[in-house]
Motif scaffolding. Structure first.
Motif, PDB file in Angstrom:
ATOM      1  N   SER A  14       0.930  -1.290  -0.044  1.00 41.13           N
ATOM      2  CA  SER A  14       0.059  -0.128   0.123  1.00 41.13           C
ATOM      3  C   SER A  14       0.817   1.401   0.002  1.00 41.13           C
ATOM      4  N   MET A  15       0.258   2.451  -0.523  1.00 41.27           N
ATOM      5  CA  MET A  15       0.921   3.649  -0.147  1.00 41.27           C
ATOM      6  C   MET A  15      -0.077   4.839   0.285  1.00 41.27           C
ATOM      7  N   VAL A  16       0.643   5.534   1.155  1.00 44.62           N
ATOM      8  CA  VAL A  16      -0.033   6.530   2.076  1.00 44.62           C
ATOM      9  C   VAL A  16       0.526   7.969   1.430  1.00 44.62           C
ATOM     10  N   ASN A  61       2.752  31.630  -9.553  1.00 44.86           N
ATOM     11  CA  ASN A  61       1.581  31.236  -9.191  1.00 44.86           C
ATOM     12  C   ASN A  61       1.087  31.152  -7.588  1.00 44.86           C
ATOM     13  N   ASN A  62      -0.056  32.215  -7.638  1.00 48.01           N
ATOM     14  CA  ASN A  62      -0.062  32.430  -6.099  1.00 48.01           C
ATOM     15  C   ASN A  62      -0.930  31.078  -5.606  1.00 48.01           C
ATOM     16  N   GLY A  63      -1.731  30.105  -6.451  1.00 45.65           N
ATOM     17  CA  GLY A  63      -2.274  29.119  -5.947  1.00 45.65           C
ATOM     18  C   GLY A  63      -1.149  27.975  -5.651  1.00 45.65           C
ATOM     19  N   GLY A  64      -0.040  27.792  -6.515  1.00 45.18           N
ATOM     20  CA  GLY A  64       0.724  26.938  -6.685  1.00 45.18           C
ATOM     21  C   GLY A  64       0.276  25.644  -7.051  1.00 45.18           C
ATOM     22  N   LYS A  65       1.182  24.617  -6.802  1.00 47.57           N
ATOM     23  CA  LYS A  65       0.667  23.115  -7.086  1.00 47.57           C
ATOM     24  C   LYS A  65       0.796  22.444  -5.645  1.00 47.57           C
ATOM     25  N   THR A  66      -0.137  21.570  -5.703  1.00 51.01           N
ATOM     26  CA  THR A  66      -0.099  20.664  -4.648  1.00 51.01           C
ATOM     27  C   THR A  66       0.918  19.688  -4.339  1.00 51.01           C
ATOM     28  N   CYS A  67       1.798  19.513  -3.680  1.00 46.18           N
ATOM     29  CA  CYS A  67       2.750  18.703  -3.545  1.00 46.18           C
ATOM     30  C   CYS A  67       2.508  17.752  -2.470  1.00 46.18           C
ATOM     31  N   SER A  68       3.088  16.388  -2.699  1.00 45.21           N
ATOM     32  CA  SER A  68       2.737  15.274  -1.612  1.00 45.21           C
ATOM     33  C   SER A  68       4.003  14.257  -1.764  1.00 45.21           C
ATOM     34  N   GLY A  69       4.393  13.802  -0.793  1.00 46.31           N
ATOM     35  CA  GLY A  69       5.136  12.625  -0.802  1.00 46.31           C
ATOM     36  C   GLY A  69       4.360  11.354  -0.177  1.00 46.31           C
ATOM     37  N   ALA A  99       5.491   3.817   1.331  1.00 49.84           N
ATOM     38  CA  ALA A  99       4.922   2.746   0.802  1.00 49.84           C
ATOM     39  C   ALA A  99       5.109   1.457   1.599  1.00 49.84           C
ATOM     40  N   THR A 100       4.362   0.703   2.158  1.00 49.64           N
ATOM     41  CA  THR A 100       4.394  -0.442   2.951  1.00 49.64           C
ATOM     42  C   THR A 100       4.154  -1.849   2.427  1.00 49.64           C
ATOM     43  N   LEU A 101       5.086  -2.861   2.487  1.00 46.52           N
ATOM     44  CA  LEU A 101       4.866  -4.105   1.954  1.00 46.52           C
ATOM     45  C   LEU A 101       4.843  -4.897   3.200  1.00 46.52           C
ATOM     46  N   SER A 102       3.816  -5.996   3.190  1.00 52.11           N
ATOM     47  CA  SER A 102       3.912  -6.802   4.629  1.00 52.11           C
ATOM     48  C   SER A 102       3.756  -8.363   3.903  1.00 52.11           C
ATOM     49  N   ILE A 103       4.569  -9.099   4.255  1.00 48.09           N
ATOM     50  CA  ILE A 103       4.546 -10.536   3.895  1.00 48.09           C
ATOM     51  C   ILE A 103       4.509 -11.619   4.967  1.00 48.09           C
ATOM     52  N   ASP A 104       3.892 -12.546   5.121  1.00 49.64           N
ATOM     53  CA  ASP A 104       3.820 -13.789   5.877  1.00 49.64           C
ATOM     54  C   ASP A 104       4.469 -14.741   5.336  1.00 49.64           C
ATOM     55  N   ILE A 105       5.585 -15.277   6.004  1.00 50.76           N
ATOM     56  CA  ILE A 105       6.604 -16.422   5.718  1.00 50.76           C
ATOM     57  C   ILE A 105       6.541 -17.580   6.805  1.00 50.76           C
ATOM     58  N   LYS A 106       6.296 -18.492   6.385  1.00 56.17           N
ATOM     59  CA  LYS A 106       6.461 -19.892   7.217  1.00 56.17           C
ATOM     60  C   LYS A 106       7.478 -20.912   6.377  1.00 56.17           C
ATOM     61  N   CYS A 157       4.706  17.092  -7.482  1.00 49.27           N
ATOM     62  CA  CYS A 157       4.028  18.271  -7.401  1.00 49.27           C
ATOM     63  C   CYS A 157       2.974  18.189  -8.642  1.00 49.27           C
ATOM     64  N   ASP A 158       2.325  17.246  -8.811  1.00 49.77           N
ATOM     65  CA  ASP A 158       1.247  17.146  -9.682  1.00 49.77           C
ATOM     66  C   ASP A 158      -0.102  16.207  -9.231  1.00 49.77           C
ATOM     67  N   THR A 159      -0.812  15.799  -9.911  1.00 51.93           N
ATOM     68  CA  THR A 159      -2.006  15.112  -9.556  1.00 51.93           C
ATOM     69  C   THR A 159      -1.426  13.523  -9.602  1.00 51.93           C
ATOM     70  N   GLN A 160      -0.175  12.935 -10.261  1.00 51.73           N
ATOM     71  CA  GLN A 160       0.016  11.608 -10.299  1.00 51.73           C
ATOM     72  C   GLN A 160       0.723  11.435  -8.741  1.00 51.73           C
ATOM     73  N   ASN A 161       0.320  10.044  -8.609  1.00 51.28           N
ATOM     74  CA  ASN A 161       1.028   9.331  -7.391  1.00 51.28           C
ATOM     75  C   ASN A 161       2.424   9.118  -7.409  1.00 51.28           C
ATOM     76  N   PRO A 162       3.127   9.327  -6.231  1.00 48.34           N
ATOM     77  CA  PRO A 162       4.396   9.064  -6.301  1.00 48.34           C
ATOM     78  C   PRO A 162       4.682   7.591  -6.467  1.00 48.34           C
ATOM     79  N   SER A 163       5.716   7.352  -7.557  1.00 47.18           N
ATOM     80  CA  SER A 163       6.020   6.199  -7.965  1.00 47.18           C
ATOM     81  C   SER A 163       6.713   5.320  -6.613  1.00 47.18           C
ATOM     82  N   VAL A 164       6.411   4.000  -6.790  1.00 42.12           N
ATOM     83  CA  VAL A 164       6.709   3.038  -5.745  1.00 42.12           C
ATOM     84  C   VAL A 164       7.735   1.955  -6.381  1.00 42.12           C
ATOM     85  N   ASP A 165       8.965   1.627  -5.833  1.00 41.07           N
ATOM     86  CA  ASP A 165       9.870   0.903  -6.228  1.00 41.07           C
ATOM     87  C   ASP A 165       9.513  -0.226  -5.744  1.00 41.07           C
ATOM     88  N   ALA A 166       8.500  -1.146  -6.150  1.00 39.08           N
ATOM     89  CA  ALA A 166       8.282  -2.495  -5.489  1.00 39.08           C
ATOM     90  C   ALA A 166       9.356  -3.466  -5.390  1.00 39.08           C
TER      91      ALA A 166
END
Length: 311
Positions: free
Chosen positions: A118-120, A137-145, A148-155, A180-189
């Motif tokens: 998942s990604m938050v 641009n007074n409004g600017g762009k919405t930036c976000s970081g 990412a979380t990976l959880s695995i159960d191993i036996k 700083c755009d509408t795209q989601n940050p990339s995850v290096d899975a």
């Protein structure tokens, strides 16, 4: 006469050379066949990540790189499942005398499932403000970081007895780059999965063969008997001296070992089959060849990183 003697001498030399080469090849083959065999079962993808097959391949590579095990490939394992069914009917026997069934040589089985990928997203006000100033641009762009979380159960189980030798939940996190755009940050899975695969290999290794000190060099560098696939540069480890064996008085079974923590290490160099480490913090004794080495706990890491108190 002399020519006949030379021919006989050459024939003898060829025979000796062939014998030595055959002996070396036989010894090498015996060393390979003596390694325990691991079968990697299909990984369940409960998170619908589409990464189960890639994760199985990464686990295989990580285990093989330890040089302590042989790994049965998934394609061959599918065939062996059929062999097991026929073996139980008495048509096929396993490689172990007196037994039928089993995965024909598989000593340990690895099961697992990807439970979360998942990604938050988190708003980055500072980057948003800077973006607005640079673009006038007074409004600017919405930036976000985000993260990412990976959880695995191993036996990991013993294929013969069914005993669970390793049972863990592995959690990996990754800080995401700010966008700083509408795209989601990339995850290096792939990076998340490879880190988890290395931990699976380490778990298997330490459950069957503990990491140990192989040599203590004159400059203080400590060499461990595991390299790629088991440890990584920067890993913090703890050294334990072998103590008195404690047995159950009723059965005589070994139930514990009175180990004593000697000190800590930081992995500085990882080679093919060995790794090198530097001592961290104070030692309560001299580290010796054969001492057990395990990943340090959070408390042990804090102890190693603590600055010595001023007198």
């Amino acid at each position: 006469m002399r020519a006949k003697f030379v021919v006989q001498l050459v024939a003898c030399m060829v025979g000796v050379t062939t014998s030595v080469a055959f002996g070396a090849a036989t010894a090498s083959a015996q060393a390979v066949t003596s390694k325990p065999i691991v079968a990697i079962e299909k990984m369940d993808d409960l998170a619908n990540s589409g990464q189960a097959a890639a994760f199985s391949t990464m686990i295989q590579s990580a285990i093989e790189s330890t040089n302590k095990f042989r790994v049965i490939e998934r394609a061959r394992l599918d065939k062996l499942v059929g062999e097991q069914a026929r073996a139980k009917s008495g048509l096929v026997t396993s490689r172990k005398p007196g037994k039928v069934g089993g995965f024909e040589g598989a000593d340990y089985l690895i099961y697992g499932s990807i439970t979360t990928l998942s990604m938050v997203r988190k708003s980055d006000f500072g980057s948003s403000l800077l973006s607005g100033m640079l673009s006038n641009n007074n409004g600017g762009k919405t930036c976000s970081g985000g993260q990412a979380t990976l959880s695995i159960d191993i036996k990991i189980t013993d294929a013969d007895s069914g005993e669970v030798r390793y049972n863990r939940r592995i959690d990996e996190t990754q800080k995401l780059a700010t966008t700083c755009d509408t795209q989601n940050p990339s995850v290096d899975a792939a990076a998340l999965l490879r880190s988890a695969a290395d931990k699976v290999a380490t778990g298997l290794v330490t459950a069957i063969y503990p990491i140990q000190i192989a040599a203590v060099q004159s400059d203080g560098v400590i060499v461990l008997n595991y390299g790629e696939g088991a440890v990584r540069v920067g890993d913090m480890m703890s050294i334990f001296a072998k103590g008195e064996v404690i047995r159950d008085p009723a059965t005589g079974e070994i139930i514990a070992n009175d180990e004593q923590r000697v000190g800590g290490l930081r992995i500085t160099d990882v080679l093919g089959r060995v790794s090198k480490a530097q001592p961290m913090g104070a030692f309560s004794g001299t580290p010796t060849v054969g001492a057990i080495v395990r990943p340090a706990t959070a408390d042990e890491v804090r102890l190693m990183n603590a600055k010595p108190k001023k007198k």
